[in-house]
Scaffold this motif. Structure first.
Motif, PDB file in Angstrom:
ATOM      1  N   ALA A   3      26.920 -17.963 -15.564  1.00 54.92           N
ATOM      2  CA  ALA A   3      27.537 -18.684 -14.444  1.00 54.92           C
ATOM      3  C   ALA A   3      28.916 -19.229 -14.818  1.00 54.92           C
ATOM      4  CB  ALA A   3      26.625 -19.821 -13.998  1.00 54.92           C
ATOM      5  N   LYS A   6      31.416 -16.404 -14.535  1.00 52.01           N
ATOM      6  CA  LYS A   6      31.644 -16.085 -13.114  1.00 52.01           C
ATOM      7  C   LYS A   6      32.578 -17.115 -12.483  1.00 52.01           C
ATOM      8  CE  LYS A   6      27.212 -13.813 -12.329  1.00 52.01           C
ATOM      9  NZ  LYS A   6      25.930 -13.863 -11.631  1.00 52.01           N
ATOM     10  N   GLN A   7      32.337 -18.386 -12.781  1.00 47.93           N
ATOM     11  CA  GLN A   7      33.174 -19.462 -12.248  1.00 47.93           C
ATOM     12  C   GLN A   7      34.606 -19.339 -12.765  1.00 47.93           C
ATOM     13  OE1 GLN A   7      32.747 -21.733  -9.951  1.00 47.93           O
ATOM     14  NE2 GLN A   7      34.710 -22.714 -10.301  1.00 47.93           N
TER      15      GLN A   7
END
Length: 104
Positions: A3, A6-7
């Protein structure tokens, strides 16, 4: 892809679109490493501008497994300043949240 990565890609999306030309070594390296399939390569190449090609790659990358972000970093041989920026930002995000959870 975790995550945090992705961020990171999402937060630098517009910057990456102006600084990275994916049409050359970037997509070929990612294809060679098995991150992109032949249909991904064709989909990226079918885009009309270099910015759209980069956006398409950034849309595909988060779906391509845990090695995708590191392979993307490795593919940026022609863009060492972009690779450095991504690595610095990634490290900053890790320091901000040592538990490894994405901060949104």
């Amino acid at each position: 892809m975790d995550a945090r990565d992705k961020q990171l890609l999402r937060s630098l999306r517009l910057e990456l679109c102006t600084e990275v030309l994916v049409d050359g070594l970037v997509i070929q390296y990612l294809y060679q490493e098995g991150i992109l399939t032949d249909s991904h390569v064709q989909e990226i190449k079918s885009q009309t501008t270099s910015q759209r090609k980069t956006m398409m790659l950034l849309d595909i990358l988060p779906t391509r497994g845990p090695k995708a972000f590191d392979a993307f970093l490795d593919s940026l041989q022609e863009f060492p300043w972009v690779k450095d920026k991504l690595m610095v930002k990634r490290k900053e995000m890790t320091v901000q949240d040592p538990a490894g959870k994405a901060r949104i």
